[in-house]
Scaffold this active site. Structure first.
Site, PDB file in Angstrom:
ATOM      1  N   THR A 281      35.823  41.057  47.831  1.00 47.42           N
ATOM      2  CA  THR A 281      35.093  42.471  48.748  1.00 47.42           C
ATOM      3  C   THR A 281      34.866  41.682  50.115  1.00 47.42           C
ATOM      4  O   THR A 281      34.674  39.595  50.339  1.00 47.42           O
ATOM      5  CB  THR A 281      33.876  43.079  48.488  1.00 47.42           C
ATOM      6  OG1 THR A 281      34.003  42.941  47.094  1.00 47.42           O
ATOM      7  CG2 THR A 281      32.871  43.668  49.134  1.00 47.42           C
TER       8      THR A 281
ATOM      9  N   TYR B 206      33.401  28.861  37.318  1.00 50.68           N
ATOM     10  CA  TYR B 206      32.621  30.300  37.935  1.00 50.68           C
ATOM     11  C   TYR B 206      33.182  31.380  36.663  1.00 50.68           C
ATOM     12  O   TYR B 206      32.556  31.801  36.572  1.00 50.68           O
ATOM     13  CB  TYR B 206      33.855  30.526  39.197  1.00 50.68           C
ATOM     14  CG  TYR B 206      33.165  31.972  39.755  1.00 50.68           C
ATOM     15  CD1 TYR B 206      31.659  31.936  40.346  1.00 50.68           C
ATOM     16  CD2 TYR B 206      33.871  33.166  39.895  1.00 50.68           C
ATOM     17  CE1 TYR B 206      31.345  33.562  40.697  1.00 50.68           C
ATOM     18  CE2 TYR B 206      33.397  33.943  40.367  1.00 50.68           C
ATOM     19  CZ  TYR B 206      31.822  34.431  40.743  1.00 50.68           C
ATOM     20  OH  TYR B 206      32.426  35.208  41.576  1.00 50.68           O
TER      21      TYR B 206
ATOM     22  N   LYS C 239      30.708  33.378  34.020  1.00 45.01           N
ATOM     23  CA  LYS C 239      30.421  35.130  34.713  1.00 45.01           C
ATOM     24  C   LYS C 239      30.895  35.400  32.858  1.00 45.01           C
ATOM     25  O   LYS C 239      30.222  36.809  32.532  1.00 45.01           O
ATOM     26  CB  LYS C 239      31.448  34.773  35.235  1.00 45.01           C
ATOM     27  CG  LYS C 239      31.043  34.807  36.603  1.00 45.01           C
ATOM     28  CD  LYS C 239      29.390  35.603  37.582  1.00 45.01           C
ATOM     29  CE  LYS C 239      29.419  35.894  38.750  1.00 45.01           C
ATOM     30  NZ  LYS C 239      28.203  36.555  39.434  1.00 45.01           N
TER      31      LYS C 239
END
Ligand code: UDP
Length: 309
Positions: free
Chosen positions: A175, A145, A149
């Site tokens: 979030t 990941y 990114k």
């Protein structure tokens, strides 16, 4: 405008689709439903301004219509899921970003990358400003990941430099809110679902690691501001109010009214010890800062999960 969103049926993507439709835009949602859910966009399917393509964005995607914005949100974003699907995670960050950049270039559209606080790794600078380069284990279990990114950001700025593409990049900090999956393994969804089921809360490590939790409505407001701003460098979007995982567990138990207690498990490999965004840039450039307290956001999210499980 015509807005293409990869990962449009995921947690954040689905909120954006709704927002853009409400503003009168046309939305093209591309999703392979590996972690996104059709259910998140079900009520949009009858809307003439909404088009849903079941497609894996790590494969090239061709579309006839004009496109004004390409927003690349497709990603397996929860540690539990990306550790289970490391190759697909790398492909959506690398090939998916490349394909979305290609669409934006061909359509002369603006490009928006949903990047992440994970690019800072397990940070030794706290809070994390955008200038911080991060501390990432390139071969660890989270690297699929983190590194994809980071490469997605590098690809974005390569297109900016070489092709003059108009780009926006946000780094999203933890979030939460409605449309998260009950079983995605993330801390907020896990804790709420466990408390609602009267199961013990699973705290990893001692629970003294910290995170800063941003409610989805605040994040969406920030994304809209970034799209409207003339600023091409990365911007952190997150809530700077920092909590330990144990504090989150206790607050969740209190708000759900559960007394199922806490069970401790080993801390996963490379789990960042602390995370908190420096949002000076977002405040100054966008005039944005989160409005929803953790307590209020958790109440809304608890109500959502109550209706789902
Ligand atoms: N965590 C936890 N119990 C859980 C799920 C997560 O204690 O059931 C911890 C995890 O070890 C990490 C933090 O909560 O320290 C946030 O985890 P999450 O998977 O939500 O995302 P991360 O911020 O690590 O990407």
């Amino acid at each position: 405008m015509n807005i293409l969103i990869s990962g449009g049926s995921g947690f954040i993507g689905s909120h954006l689709c709704k927002k853009f439709l409400a503003q009168g835009h046309r939305v093209i949602c591309v999703d392979n439903f590996i972690t996104g859910r059709k259910e998140n966009v079900e009520d949009l399917i009858t809307n003439d301004n909404f088009k849903l393509y079941e497609h894996d964005i790590s494969e090239p995607f061709f579309i006839e219509s004009d496109i004004d914005w390409v927003l690349h949100f497709a990603s397996i974003a929860s540690p539990k899921d990306y550790i289970a699907y490391p190759i697909k995670t790398l492909k959506s960050g690398l090939l998916g970003t490349h394909n979305c950049l290609g669409i934006a270039k061909a359509k002369k559209a603006k490009f928006f990358l949903a990047s992440t606080s994970e690019i800072y790794g397990d940070p030794d600078i706290h809070p994390q400003p955008e200038e911080y380069w991060g501390r990432v284990n390139s071969i660890g279990i989270r690297s699929c990941y983190d590194e994809s990114k980071r490469a997605a950001e590098a690809l974005t700025y390569a297109y900016y430099r070489q092709h003059g593409l108009d780009v926006r990049v946000i780094r999203i900090f933890n979030t939460y809110g409605p449309n998260m999956q009950a079983d995605d393994g993330r801390v907020v969804s896990n804790f709420i679902v466990q408390a609602l089921r009267s199961q013990p809360i699973t705290v990893y490590g001692q629970g003294d690691q910290t995170r800063s939790f941003c409610y989805i409505d605040d994040l969406i407001a920030g994304i809209l501001k970034v799209m409207g701003a003339y600023y091409y460098l990365p911007i952190n979007l997150g809530n700077p109010a920092e909590f330990t995982v144990l504090e989150l567990a206790q607050l969740t138990l209190k708000l759900v009214g559960a007394n199922s207690g806490i069970e401790y498990f080993p801390l996963p490999e490379d789990d960042p010890k602390q995370r908190k965004p420096d949002i000076t840039k977002a405040k100054e450039i966008l005039n944005w800062q989160p409005q929803v307290s953790l307590e209020q956001g958790l109440k809304n999210t608890i109500a959502y999960f109550k209706s789902k499980i």
